[in-house]
Write a protein that holds these residues in place. Structure first.
Motif, PDB file in Angstrom:
ATOM      1  N   SER A  42       0.883  -1.254  -0.129  1.00  0.00           N
ATOM      2  CA  SER A  42       0.205  -0.037  -0.218  1.00  0.00           C
ATOM      3  C   SER A  42       0.922   1.169  -0.029  1.00  0.00           C
ATOM      4  O   SER A  42       2.147   1.321   0.568  1.00  0.00           O
ATOM      5  CB  SER A  42      -0.928  -0.154   1.079  1.00  0.00           C
ATOM      6  N   SER A  43       0.402   2.433  -0.504  1.00  0.00           N
ATOM      7  CA  SER A  43       0.901   3.629  -0.472  1.00  0.00           C
ATOM      8  C   SER A  43       1.424   4.002   1.218  1.00  0.00           C
ATOM      9  O   SER A  43       2.384   4.775   1.570  1.00  0.00           O
ATOM     10  CB  SER A  43       0.037   4.886  -0.947  1.00  0.00           C
ATOM     11  N   GLU A  44       0.590   3.447   2.167  1.00  0.00           N
ATOM     12  CA  GLU A  44       1.135   3.799   3.486  1.00  0.00           C
ATOM     13  C   GLU A  44       2.380   2.794   4.103  1.00  0.00           C
ATOM     14  O   GLU A  44       3.039   3.053   4.889  1.00  0.00           O
ATOM     15  CB  GLU A  44       0.107   3.467   4.428  1.00  0.00           C
ATOM     16  N   LYS A  78       5.794   3.671   5.180  1.00  0.00           N
ATOM     17  CA  LYS A  78       6.276   4.160   6.478  1.00  0.00           C
ATOM     18  C   LYS A  78       6.992   2.973   7.438  1.00  0.00           C
ATOM     19  O   LYS A  78       7.280   3.279   8.549  1.00  0.00           O
ATOM     20  CB  LYS A  78       5.102   4.429   7.372  1.00  0.00           C
ATOM     21  N   GLY A  96      -3.160   3.165  -3.268  1.00  0.00           N
ATOM     22  CA  GLY A  96      -4.138   3.340  -2.313  1.00  0.00           C
ATOM     23  C   GLY A  96      -5.392   4.003  -2.900  1.00  0.00           C
ATOM     24  O   GLY A  96      -5.445   4.522  -3.943  1.00  0.00           O
TER      25      GLY A  96
END
Length: 262
Positions: A77-79, A82, A152
């Motif tokens: 995912s684009s997250e 992190k 996302g």
């Protein structure tokens, strides 16, 4: 991480004979639990991701055997940027390795591969291998495999809206022509059948910014299995759960029964 297949313009892909037997045309999976699987065994998170690749292979194989038209896997995912740098780096290496090693197998088995998401975040090597994989498998029809990577759902909707806005600003599109179909045509999965069944592993019960538009009427199946433990039997169980559901799409039971009896 693994690979998918590209949608053809116009008629939605994934309209296989699966619907004739009560099976979903399009299955989407949020593959969750690699790190927890590894931690429970005293292994590094990277080992968990490698174990997850085996579950990906098993699931692709079973989806093709059962006649599912489209299989979309949420790989990164684009997250996920992190996460710890070492883990992200290992995931990128695993993605590149999968693109190098798996594409010929997908092609030999008639599977088309498409990657959706923001590719600009990947290295030039990964982007080049994605393009080659999609081109090589473009005409395959047995199964459409879609890999969501650096993806996302909110990003997808925002970039679709931006493209429509650009067309309006250029005088190519009237504002009153913007409807559900117009927005859908600008999404990453344009031309692909909506998701019928969404599976999430590891016991979590949320959709985590996955293909939000395409999940509008999807049936949700949650399993306690961690992703590396997900196998053909678990996939079959999800399909059987789907077959027991009554999908109303806003109608009443009586209307559904009447339509099915017609």
């Amino acid at each position: 991480m693994t690979s998918p297949l590209p949608p053809s313009a116009g008629t939605p892909t994934g309209t296989s004979s699966a619907t004739e037997t009560g099976l979903p045309r399009h299955v989407a999976i949020i593959m969750d639990g690699n790190n927890r699987w590894a931690k429970a065994r005293g292994l590094s998170g990277v080992r968990g991701h490698h174990a997850g690749v085996e579950a990906v292979r098993a699931t692709i194989r079973r989806a093709a055997e059962r006649g599912v038209g489209v299989l979309t896997l949420f790989a990164f995912s684009s997250e996920n940027w992190k996460r710890p740098k070492a883990e992200v780096s290992a995931l990128m290496e695993l993605f590149l390795l999968a693109l190098k090693r798996e594409v010929n197998k997908l092609h030999a088995n008639g599977i088309r591969l498409t990657v959706i998401g923001d590719r600009s975040g990947f290295s030039e090597a990964i982007q080049a291998h994605i393009a080659r994989a999609e081109a090589k498998t473009r005409d395959n029809t047995r199964l459409h495999l879609v890999i969501a990577a650096n993806y996302g759902g909110q990003w997808d909707l925002a970039q679709a809206a931006r493209r429509l806005g650009e067309r309006v600003a250029a005088g190519e599109l009237a504002t009153d022509a913007i409807d559900e179909a117009a927005l859908a045509s600008e999404l990453n999965l344009a031309g692909v059948a909506p998701v019928d069944l969404c599976i999430r592993t590891s016991g979590e019960q949320r959709i985590s910014n996955f293909v939000l538009w395409e999940l509008a009427y999807a049936e949700l199946h949650f399993t306690q299995r961690l992703w590396p433990d997900f196998d053909a039997d678990a996939f079959d169980a999800a399909l059987e759960d789907f077959r027991r559901r009554k999908r109303r799409f806003g109608m009443t039971d009586d209307q559904i029964d009447e339509a099915q009896g017609a």
